[in-house]
Design a protein around this motif. Structure first.
Motif, short mmCIF file in Angstrom:
data_model
loop_
_atom_site.label_atom_id
_atom_site.label_comp_id
_atom_site.label_asym_id
_atom_site.label_seq_id
_atom_site.Cartn_x
_atom_site.Cartn_y
_atom_site.Cartn_z
N ALA A 1 29.92 11.08 -96.76
CA ALA A 1 30.69 10.08 -97.50
C ALA A 1 30.50 8.70 -96.89
N LEU A 2 30.55 8.61 -95.56
CA LEU A 2 30.34 7.33 -94.88
C LEU A 2 28.93 6.81 -95.10
N ALA B 1 21.31 22.29 -92.92
CA ALA B 1 22.43 22.43 -91.99
C ALA B 1 23.00 23.83 -92.03
N ASN B 2 23.59 24.25 -90.91
CA ASN B 2 24.25 25.56 -90.89
C ASN B 2 25.64 25.45 -91.52
N THR B 3 26.24 26.60 -91.76
CA THR B 3 27.52 26.65 -92.46
C THR B 3 28.61 25.91 -91.69
N SER B 4 28.59 26.03 -90.36
CA SER B 4 29.63 25.40 -89.55
C SER B 4 29.64 23.89 -89.73
N SER B 5 28.48 23.25 -89.60
CA SER B 5 28.44 21.80 -89.71
C SER B 5 28.77 21.34 -91.12
N LEU B 6 28.36 22.13 -92.12
CA LEU B 6 28.69 21.77 -93.50
C LEU B 6 30.19 21.85 -93.76
N ALA B 7 30.83 22.85 -93.20
CA ALA B 7 32.27 23.03 -93.44
C ALA B 7 33.11 22.06 -92.61
N GLU B 8 32.65 21.72 -91.42
CA GLU B 8 33.47 20.94 -90.50
C GLU B 8 33.25 19.44 -90.54
N PHE B 9 31.99 19.01 -90.50
CA PHE B 9 31.70 17.62 -90.20
C PHE B 9 30.94 16.85 -91.29
N LEU B 10 30.03 17.53 -91.98
CA LEU B 10 29.11 16.80 -92.85
C LEU B 10 29.74 16.16 -94.08
N VAL C 1 20.44 27.57 -80.36
CA VAL C 1 19.28 28.03 -81.14
C VAL C 1 18.01 27.38 -80.61
N PRO C 2 16.98 28.16 -80.24
CA PRO C 2 15.73 27.56 -79.75
C PRO C 2 15.09 26.69 -80.83
N ALA C 3 14.58 25.54 -80.42
CA ALA C 3 13.92 24.63 -81.37
C ALA C 3 12.74 23.96 -80.69
N GLU C 4 11.83 24.77 -80.17
CA GLU C 4 10.67 24.24 -79.47
C GLU C 4 9.84 23.35 -80.39
N GLY C 5 9.35 22.25 -79.84
CA GLY C 5 8.52 21.35 -80.61
C GLY C 5 9.28 20.33 -81.43
N LEU C 6 10.61 20.40 -81.42
CA LEU C 6 11.42 19.44 -82.15
C LEU C 6 12.20 18.56 -81.17
N GLU C 7 12.54 17.35 -81.60
CA GLU C 7 13.43 16.50 -80.81
C GLU C 7 14.87 16.87 -81.14
N SER C 8 15.69 17.07 -80.12
CA SER C 8 17.08 17.47 -80.31
C SER C 8 18.03 16.43 -79.75
N LEU C 9 19.11 16.16 -80.49
CA LEU C 9 20.14 15.21 -80.08
C LEU C 9 21.50 15.86 -80.26
N PHE C 10 22.43 15.56 -79.36
CA PHE C 10 23.79 16.08 -79.50
C PHE C 10 24.42 15.56 -80.79
N TYR C 11 25.09 16.46 -81.53
CA TYR C 11 25.75 16.06 -82.78
C TYR C 11 27.27 16.12 -82.65
N ARG C 12 27.83 17.30 -82.51
CA ARG C 12 29.28 17.45 -82.42
C ARG C 12 29.61 18.68 -81.57
N GLU C 13 30.89 18.85 -81.26
CA GLU C 13 31.36 20.03 -80.55
C GLU C 13 32.45 20.69 -81.37
N ASP C 14 32.43 22.03 -81.42
CA ASP C 14 33.52 22.74 -82.10
C ASP C 14 34.03 23.87 -81.21
N ARG C 15 35.12 24.50 -81.64
CA ARG C 15 35.76 25.55 -80.85
C ARG C 15 35.97 26.77 -81.75
N LEU C 16 35.49 27.91 -81.30
CA LEU C 16 35.62 29.14 -82.08
C LEU C 16 36.96 29.81 -81.80
#
Length: 305
Positions: free
Chosen positions: A122-123, A108-117, A161-176
């Motif tokens: 825990a759940l 995971a990237n730093t944003s998702s680790l700090a915000e949501f993960l 971020v390009p991720a060719e060849g992978l399946e992508s699903l929406f996770y969360r939205e944040d605001r900078l």
């Protein structure tokens, strides 16, 4: 219980299908027979029966072994899918019988680790106590490589971020937001465009991070340089550098709000369209994920099991 599948002329057994896959993988009947601890003549007989059932040649035999025909390549794909489905069925029945065991590898990237993960994990771990979680904090390009190379089951990164060849699903939205000390000239603004911050020194994340790449591209479009004082890899360090006045920074709102009062900081929303970011979850193939990883994806993306 019968180990056959199919109907009528195309009825054949799973043992034969499994032997066919072994031969295809080994490139030799003799090598497949040794791997499966069965006589080569028995393997040859099974393959002949399979070709008769399919009414088409599946293998080309030559002095150095075998090669698949076009029909054989198609059967190999379908057979792998059959065993993948059976594996998932076995895993799901095991979940009901004794609870899920195993582990899930998340990059995971730093944003998702700090915000949501943290809350997400825990759940998940409360619901599935038998599952171990291996977490890696990586830059977005490294996350794509880790998932693509099978070093991570799940990747979480910015949608841009390009991720060719992978399946992508929406996770969360944040605001900078731009984060500044309370005494900074921009601290009184209700909102601003990123270009307006270019008059001031800044501190930033690693150049390869998705946030920093976005800022660099926006500055280039404005024809302005970023007066970047320091690059770091941590949101914690970035906030401290802002606090002591080295420069302003751009961070997700959720990484500013809990610390703003104690550290004397203020987050100023950015008006740029890209400042409202979507994060995505990526996997190589959702259909073939191990049970623990599949359960995490279902929870994280709020999919039905």
């Amino acid at each position: 219980m019968s180990q056959t599948i199919g109907e009528g002329r195309l009825r054949f057994d799973l043992v034969t299908l499994d032997l066919f896959l072994s031969v295809a993988e080994e490139g030799s009947i003799a090598a497949a027979a040794m791997r499966r601890h069965i006589a080569p003549s028995a393997v040859s007989r099974r393959l002949a029966e399979l070709e008769a059932a399919m009414d088409t040649p599946l293998l080309q035999r030559h002095a150095r072994g075998i090669a698949l025909t076009l029909a054989g390549e198609a059967l190999q794909r379908h057979a792998r899918s059959v065993f993948a489905v059976l594996g998932r069925m076995r895993d799901e029945m095991g979940e009901h019988a004794q609870g899920v065991r195993g582990h899930v590898r998340i990059a995971a990237n730093t944003s998702s680790l700090a915000e949501f993960l943290p809350e997400e994990l825990a759940l998940f771990m409360a619901r599935w106590p038998g599952v171990r979680v291996e977490m890696q904090e990586l830059l977005s390009p490294e996350i794509v490589r880790a998932v693509r190379d099978g070093l991570a089951d799940v990747g979480i990164m910015a949608e841009s971020v390009p991720a060719e060849g992978l399946e992508s699903l929406f996770y969360r939205e944040d605001r900078l937001q731009a984060v500044v000390p309370l005494g900074h000239p921009l601290a009184g603004r209700e909102a601003l465009h990123y270009a307006e911050t270019l008059d001031f020194p800044q501190v930033g994340l690693a150049r390869e991070s998705s946030i920093q790449k976005m800022l660099a591209g926006t500055a280039a479009q404005a024809g302005r340089p970023i007066d970047l004082q320091v690059h770091v890899n941590s949101f914690d360090v970035l906030r401290r550098l802002v606090q002591v006045g080295i420069g302003l920074a751009v961070l997700p709102e959720a990484c500013i709000r809990p610390f703003a009062e104690a550290m004397g900081l203020r987050g100023v929303p950015l008006r740029d369209a890209w400042a409202r970011r979507r994060l995505k979850l990526c996997v190589r193939d959702r259909a073939t994920l191990p049970a623990p990883a599949r359960l995490f994806v279902q929870q994280a993306t709020r999919l039905e099991a």
